[in-house]
Structures are given as structure tokens and as C-alpha cells.
Design an enzyme around this catalytic site. Structure first.
Site, PDB file in Angstrom:
ATOM      1  N   HIS A  34      -6.311  -3.310  -4.109  1.00  0.00           N
ATOM      2  CA  HIS A  34      -7.550  -2.534  -4.571  1.00  0.00           C
ATOM      3  C   HIS A  34      -7.520  -2.097  -5.827  1.00  0.00           C
ATOM      4  O   HIS A  34      -6.387  -2.109  -6.476  1.00  0.00           O
ATOM      5  CB  HIS A  34      -7.949  -1.484  -3.325  1.00  0.00           C
ATOM      6  CG  HIS A  34      -6.863  -0.591  -2.840  1.00  0.00           C
ATOM      7  ND1 HIS A  34      -6.512   0.261  -3.687  1.00  0.00           N
ATOM      8  CD2 HIS A  34      -6.119  -0.733  -1.759  1.00  0.00           C
ATOM      9  CE1 HIS A  34      -5.257   0.817  -3.347  1.00  0.00           C
ATOM     10  NE2 HIS A  34      -5.212   0.351  -2.108  1.00  0.00           N
ATOM     11  N   GLU A  35      -8.550  -1.298  -6.287  1.00  0.00           N
ATOM     12  CA  GLU A  35      -8.504  -0.597  -7.627  1.00  0.00           C
ATOM     13  C   GLU A  35      -7.403   0.451  -7.667  1.00  0.00           C
ATOM     14  O   GLU A  35      -7.038   0.492  -9.055  1.00  0.00           O
ATOM     15  CB  GLU A  35      -9.809   0.173  -7.587  1.00  0.00           C
ATOM     16  CG  GLU A  35     -10.249   0.456  -8.998  1.00  0.00           C
ATOM     17  CD  GLU A  35     -10.131  -0.518 -10.085  1.00  0.00           C
ATOM     18  OE1 GLU A  35      -9.500  -0.116 -11.202  1.00  0.00           O
ATOM     19  OE2 GLU A  35     -10.482  -1.572  -9.733  1.00  0.00           O
ATOM     20  N   HIS A  37      -4.119  -0.069  -6.548  1.00  0.00           N
ATOM     21  CA  HIS A  37      -3.122  -0.887  -7.108  1.00  0.00           C
ATOM     22  C   HIS A  37      -3.143  -1.316  -8.720  1.00  0.00           C
ATOM     23  O   HIS A  37      -2.223  -1.343  -9.374  1.00  0.00           O
ATOM     24  CB  HIS A  37      -2.812  -1.859  -6.132  1.00  0.00           C
ATOM     25  CG  HIS A  37      -2.595  -2.249  -4.843  1.00  0.00           C
ATOM     26  ND1 HIS A  37      -3.500  -2.151  -3.762  1.00  0.00           N
ATOM     27  CD2 HIS A  37      -1.544  -1.462  -4.148  1.00  0.00           C
ATOM     28  CE1 HIS A  37      -3.117  -1.981  -2.754  1.00  0.00           C
ATOM     29  NE2 HIS A  37      -1.901  -1.599  -2.673  1.00  0.00           N
ATOM     30  N   LYS A 149      -1.349   9.175  -2.968  1.00  0.00           N
ATOM     31  CA  LYS A 149      -1.878   9.061  -1.851  1.00  0.00           C
ATOM     32  C   LYS A 149      -0.927   9.194  -0.854  1.00  0.00           C
ATOM     33  O   LYS A 149      -0.988   9.943  -0.051  1.00  0.00           O
ATOM     34  CB  LYS A 149      -2.854   7.877  -1.508  1.00  0.00           C
ATOM     35  CG  LYS A 149      -3.307   7.966  -0.270  1.00  0.00           C
ATOM     36  CD  LYS A 149      -4.458   7.018   0.226  1.00  0.00           C
ATOM     37  CE  LYS A 149      -3.776   5.604   0.256  1.00  0.00           C
ATOM     38  NZ  LYS A 149      -3.144   5.228   1.676  1.00  0.00           N
TER      39      LYS A 149
END
Ligand code: PAF
Length: 279
Positions: A34-35, A37, A149
Site C-alpha cells: 500500500h502507499e 510501503h 506504525k
């Protein structure tokens, strides 16, 4: 972009680059990009001459009742996205390549792994530290980039890199969020539309923590109680943990304020989501 499956193949590429004096960035991933990564890959492009992305759904970091089998996978889509982000090589080994029969060595980081996700996912960080240490030895990067995160993961990786003298600079990248604040995660794909709406409660809770501590230090107990209320007022949620404390030692503090870490793990339906903020 080259795709390599074996350790000798990736080693021969990276040692050739090293001979030519090129700087190598490694972005370890479990795929289903996803964005978040892609931002790590672009950061690698910025900081180094060569970018290697590893794509390996590491079985040793999943507990027996966790989602290893269901973990989302889409190799063809990942290839296209990594290529678009300017990656030089995607290293995607089979489990047997990483853990051949007889493999029996692990990296265990003490202390930092006792609380937060370490408490609810026994053995998880042993699996993460072992596979990342192996990737460092296989790829021999100059820098390695990880998302913030997984804040505890980042601190665990920083710790063993220092303790075991890996000559790798660890770079943390800020969390990439959806427009409504939800932190990007491959596991967001598990959420039903209704759960997806509920999932914004993690970000709302972190905003609340920021507001509460904006005028100066506050009691950690009071802050956690307020966050718990915010989260449990949202349908489909169950709290795994709310942590408020020191971002370096990952020890709880009685009072939290500027610089403290607030980290959350919340079940939304059957999906466990994590998020955090430094106040
Ligand atoms: O953050 C992840 O995706 C994984 O834990 C990592 C660092 C690639 C190790 O398997």
C-alpha cells in the site's frame, strides 16, 4: 526490476554493487503493498543508490492462532507497484530458503519485548528480529527502512542492530494514513465496510491523547480511561492494550506529556489494528 528467489542470487547482486561503491537500502516487507510501503521504497531511492525490497511472509512471527494462512498476498500487483516505485531488486524467497531443515537459531531481544504487542503476541518479536537479522546478513544493506506504525518493532530492530553490531543504519518513516486518519496496513483489507468506519477510532483516540496533553503533562491513568471510552463507544471494538510511556524504554509512565509515546492495539471485528503517536 529484477526478482530473486535465492540467497546466492541476491548476494551476488549486492556484493557487485558494493564493489562498485554503491550504497544499498533495504525495505523489508511482507508484501500486499500500500502507499505506506511505497513511501518506504521512495525513501530508499532518496537515500541510496540501490533499493532492495524483501517480500517474505515470515511464518515465525505469527502465533499458532494468528493469520499466517490468510495474510493477504498478491504477488503480481506487488511486482508492478515495486517497479513503479523505482526498486532495483525484489527478493522473495520461499520459506525453505530462509529456514532450511535444521534451522535452530533465533535472535531474542529482552526487556523491550515484554509489553505492548510482545505481551499479546508471544514469540512475535523473536520471529521478527530473527528474520530481519537474516535479511541484514543476506542483503548487507547500508540502511534499512521501517514504518513507525510498528513502533515497538522499530525499537526492537534498533536494539538488536546495535547490540549485535550490524553495520546498518536504521531509518524510521512516519506513518502513512488514509484521508480519514486510519493508518495504512495490509490488514485493513480484512475489514468489512462497517468495520472500516469503526477503525478510525484508533486515530480519534490518538488525537484525543494529543489534545489532553497539549497544555502540559497529564495522568496516564486519566488519559487511558478517556481513550478507552472513545474506543469502546465505537461498534465492533475490543481493546488489546493502551500504552502510555517512554518511547525509548517502552516502560509505562505515571504522567505523560510532550515526547511520550501513546500506542494502541484494538480489535475491530476479527482484525487487530495498531497505531501510535508521540505526543
Ligand atoms: O513489518 C513487517 O512487515 C515485518 O514485521 C517485517 C519487518 C518485514 C519482518 O518480517
Amino acid at each position: 526490476m529484477k526478482v530473486t528467489r535465492t540467497i546466492p542470487e541476491i548476494r551476488s547482486l549486492t556484493s557487485e554493487w558494493k564493489r562498485e561503491g554503491e550504497r544499498i537500502a533495504l525495505v523489508p516487507t511482507m508484501g500486499f503493498f500500500h502507499e505506506g510501503h511505497l513511501a518506504l521504497m521512495r525513501k530508499g531511492r532518496e537515500l541510496a543508490d540501490r533499493v532492495v525490497v524483501s517480500l517474505f511472509v515470515n511464518p515465525t512471527q505469527f502465533g499458532p492462532n494468528e493469520d499466517f494462512e490468510q495474510y493477504p498476498r498478491d504477488f503480481e500487483r506487488d511486482l508492478a507497484l515495486a517497479e513503479g516505485a523505482g526498486v532495483d531488486v525484489l527478493f522473495s524467497p520461499e520459506p525453505n530458503e530462509m529456514y532450511p531443515p535444521g534451522h535452530s537459531t533465533a535472535v531474542e531481544v529482552e526487556g523491550l519485548t515484554n509489553g505492548l504487542c510482545g505481551a499479546s503476541r508471544p514469540g512475535h518479536f523473536r520471529g521478527v528480529a530473527t528474520v530481519v537479522a537474516k535479511l541484514f546478513n543476506i542483503v548487507a544493506p547500508d540502511i534499512a527502512i521501517f514504518g513507525e506504525k510498528d513502533f515497538q518493532q522499530l525499537q526492537v530492530i534498533r536494539r538488536f542492530t546495535k547490540d549485535l553490531d550490524f553495520p546498518v543504519e536504521i531509518v524510521g518513516h512516519p506513518i502513512v494514513r488514509e484521508e480519514d486518519g486510519l493508518a495504512m496496513s495490509s490488514r485493513n483489507s480484512y475489514l468489512s465496510p462497517e468495520e472500516r468506519r469503526s477503525a478510525t477510532c484508533l486515530f480519534r483516540a490518538l488525537q484525543k491523547a494529543r489534545d489532553m496533553a497539549s497544555q502540559g503533562p497529564v495522568s496516564a491513568a486519566g488519559l487511558k480511561e478517556a481513550l478507552e471510552k472513545e474506543i469502546l463507544a465505537t461498534p465492533h471494538t475490543r481493546i488489546d492494550y493502551i500504552f502510555a510511556g517512554d518511547p525509548e524504554t517502552l516502560e509505562e509512565q505515571d504522567e505523560v506529556g510532550r515526547g511520550s509515546l501513546v500506542a494502541l492495539a484494538v480489535w475491530v471485528g476479527k482484525t487487530r489494528l495498531i497505531d501510535n503517536a508521540i505526543l
